[in-house]
Design a protein around this motif. Sequence first.
Motif, PDB file in Angstrom:
ATOM      1  N   ARG A  82     -14.403 -16.928  -4.714  1.00  0.00           N
ATOM      2  CA  ARG A  82     -14.322 -17.255  -3.284  1.00  0.00           C
ATOM      3  C   ARG A  82     -13.787 -16.080  -2.473  1.00  0.00           C
ATOM      4  NH1 ARG A  82     -10.004 -18.744  -0.787  1.00  0.00           N
ATOM      5  NH2 ARG A  82      -8.955 -19.393  -2.685  1.00  0.00           N
ATOM      6  N   ILE A  83     -12.730 -15.433  -2.960  1.00  0.00           N
ATOM      7  CA  ILE A  83     -12.115 -14.309  -2.256  1.00  0.00           C
ATOM      8  C   ILE A  83     -13.100 -13.139  -2.165  1.00  0.00           C
ATOM      9  CG2 ILE A  83     -10.300 -12.542  -2.404  1.00  0.00           C
ATOM     10  CD1 ILE A  83      -9.240 -15.302  -1.520  1.00  0.00           C
ATOM     11  N   VAL A 131     -10.547  -4.239   6.821  1.00  0.00           N
ATOM     12  CA  VAL A 131      -9.416  -4.242   5.898  1.00  0.00           C
ATOM     13  C   VAL A 131      -9.254  -5.683   5.438  1.00  0.00           C
ATOM     14  CG1 VAL A 131      -6.949  -3.835   5.614  1.00  0.00           C
ATOM     15  CG2 VAL A 131      -8.309  -2.299   7.057  1.00  0.00           C
ATOM     16  N   PHE A 132      -9.283  -5.882   4.116  1.00  0.00           N
ATOM     17  CA  PHE A 132      -9.206  -7.228   3.567  1.00  0.00           C
ATOM     18  C   PHE A 132      -7.798  -7.792   3.688  1.00  0.00           C
ATOM     19  CE2 PHE A 132     -12.203  -5.103   0.366  1.00  0.00           C
ATOM     20  CZ  PHE A 132     -13.312  -5.311   1.164  1.00  0.00           C
ATOM     21  N   PRO A 133      -7.676  -9.079   3.999  1.00  0.00           N
ATOM     22  CA  PRO A 133      -6.348  -9.684   3.990  1.00  0.00           C
ATOM     23  C   PRO A 133      -5.787  -9.684   2.568  1.00  0.00           C
ATOM     24  CG  PRO A 133      -8.048 -11.329   4.473  1.00  0.00           C
ATOM     25  CD  PRO A 133      -8.737 -10.008   4.351  1.00  0.00           C
ATOM     26  N   ASN A 134      -4.491  -9.573   2.456  1.00  0.00           N
ATOM     27  CA  ASN A 134      -3.840  -9.574   1.146  1.00  0.00           C
ATOM     28  C   ASN A 134      -3.996 -10.942   0.491  1.00  0.00           C
ATOM     29  OD1 ASN A 134      -2.229  -8.448  -0.965  1.00  0.00           O
ATOM     30  ND2 ASN A 134      -0.492  -9.599  -0.180  1.00  0.00           N
ATOM     31  N   TRP A 135      -4.141 -10.931  -0.817  1.00  0.00           N
ATOM     32  CA  TRP A 135      -4.183 -12.168  -1.600  1.00  0.00           C
ATOM     33  C   TRP A 135      -3.320 -11.957  -2.822  1.00  0.00           C
ATOM     34  CZ3 TRP A 135      -7.348 -13.577  -6.210  1.00  0.00           C
ATOM     35  CH2 TRP A 135      -7.213 -14.932  -6.541  1.00  0.00           C
ATOM     36  N   ASP A 136      -2.241 -12.714  -2.907  1.00  0.00           N
ATOM     37  CA  ASP A 136      -1.326 -12.641  -4.047  1.00  0.00           C
ATOM     38  C   ASP A 136      -1.743 -13.707  -5.051  1.00  0.00           C
ATOM     39  OD1 ASP A 136       0.856 -13.077  -5.847  1.00  0.00           O
ATOM     40  OD2 ASP A 136       2.235 -12.183  -4.394  1.00  0.00           O
ATOM     41  N   GLN A 137      -2.360 -13.277  -6.143  1.00  0.00           N
ATOM     42  CA  GLN A 137      -2.906 -14.224  -7.115  1.00  0.00           C
ATOM     43  C   GLN A 137      -1.826 -15.049  -7.795  1.00  0.00           C
ATOM     44  OE1 GLN A 137      -5.098 -11.527  -9.587  1.00  0.00           O
ATOM     45  NE2 GLN A 137      -3.332 -11.022 -10.845  1.00  0.00           N
ATOM     46  N   ASP A 138      -0.661 -14.462  -8.039  1.00  0.00           N
ATOM     47  CA  ASP A 138       0.413 -15.229  -8.676  1.00  0.00           C
ATOM     48  C   ASP A 138       0.976 -16.282  -7.730  1.00  0.00           C
ATOM     49  OD1 ASP A 138       0.304 -13.841 -11.154  1.00  0.00           O
ATOM     50  OD2 ASP A 138       1.350 -12.157 -10.228  1.00  0.00           O
ATOM     51  N   GLY A 194     -15.512  -1.354   2.950  1.00  0.00           N
ATOM     52  CA  GLY A 194     -14.368  -2.219   3.236  1.00  0.00           C
ATOM     53  C   GLY A 194     -13.179  -1.685   2.465  1.00  0.00           C
ATOM     54  N   ARG A 195     -11.972  -2.110   2.858  1.00  0.00           N
ATOM     55  CA  ARG A 195     -10.759  -1.585   2.228  1.00  0.00           C
ATOM     56  C   ARG A 195      -9.744  -2.685   1.981  1.00  0.00           C
ATOM     57  NH1 ARG A 195      -8.229   1.314   6.286  1.00  0.00           N
ATOM     58  NH2 ARG A 195      -9.766   0.602   7.769  1.00  0.00           N
ATOM     59  N   ARG A 196      -9.029  -2.525   0.873  1.00  0.00           N
ATOM     60  CA  ARG A 196      -7.868  -3.377   0.634  1.00  0.00           C
ATOM     61  C   ARG A 196      -6.728  -2.860   1.496  1.00  0.00           C
ATOM     62  NH1 ARG A 196      -7.902  -3.270  -5.810  1.00  0.00           N
ATOM     63  NH2 ARG A 196      -6.623  -1.464  -5.319  1.00  0.00           N
TER      64      ARG A 196
END
Length: 115
Positions: free
Chosen positions: A16-17, A32-39, A82-84
């Motif tokens: 999905r991300i 710039v991609f929004p941050n996603w903290d998997q933990d 695109g960028r993280r």
Amino acid sequence: MWSPLEYACHVRDVCRIFRGRLEMMLREDDPVFPNWDQDEAAVEDAYNAQDPETVGRQFADEAQATAAAFDAVKSGEWDRTGRRGDGKDFTISSFARYFLHDIEHHLKDAEPARR
């Protein structure tokens, strides 16, 4: 180490991300991609308490939708960027390879949990 259920939830969400980020790359110039903290997602979404049958259906749906999104990329779009948030930049082409590497990596991570 996560359980097989937690890995399934995670990979479902990875699909999905990544699909959302792909859509950003196609829609915007060098987003710039929004941050996603998997933990954090695993805890907040209680991966360990989700229903395995539901997760299985969601996993299949997300994987199919993400594959279709990458399949729909036109030949002239693979160089879009695109960028993280940490500055790591991607083209759609390198992003697709990174996605496949990530999925393969998680399959290997989940292997000991299946024993």
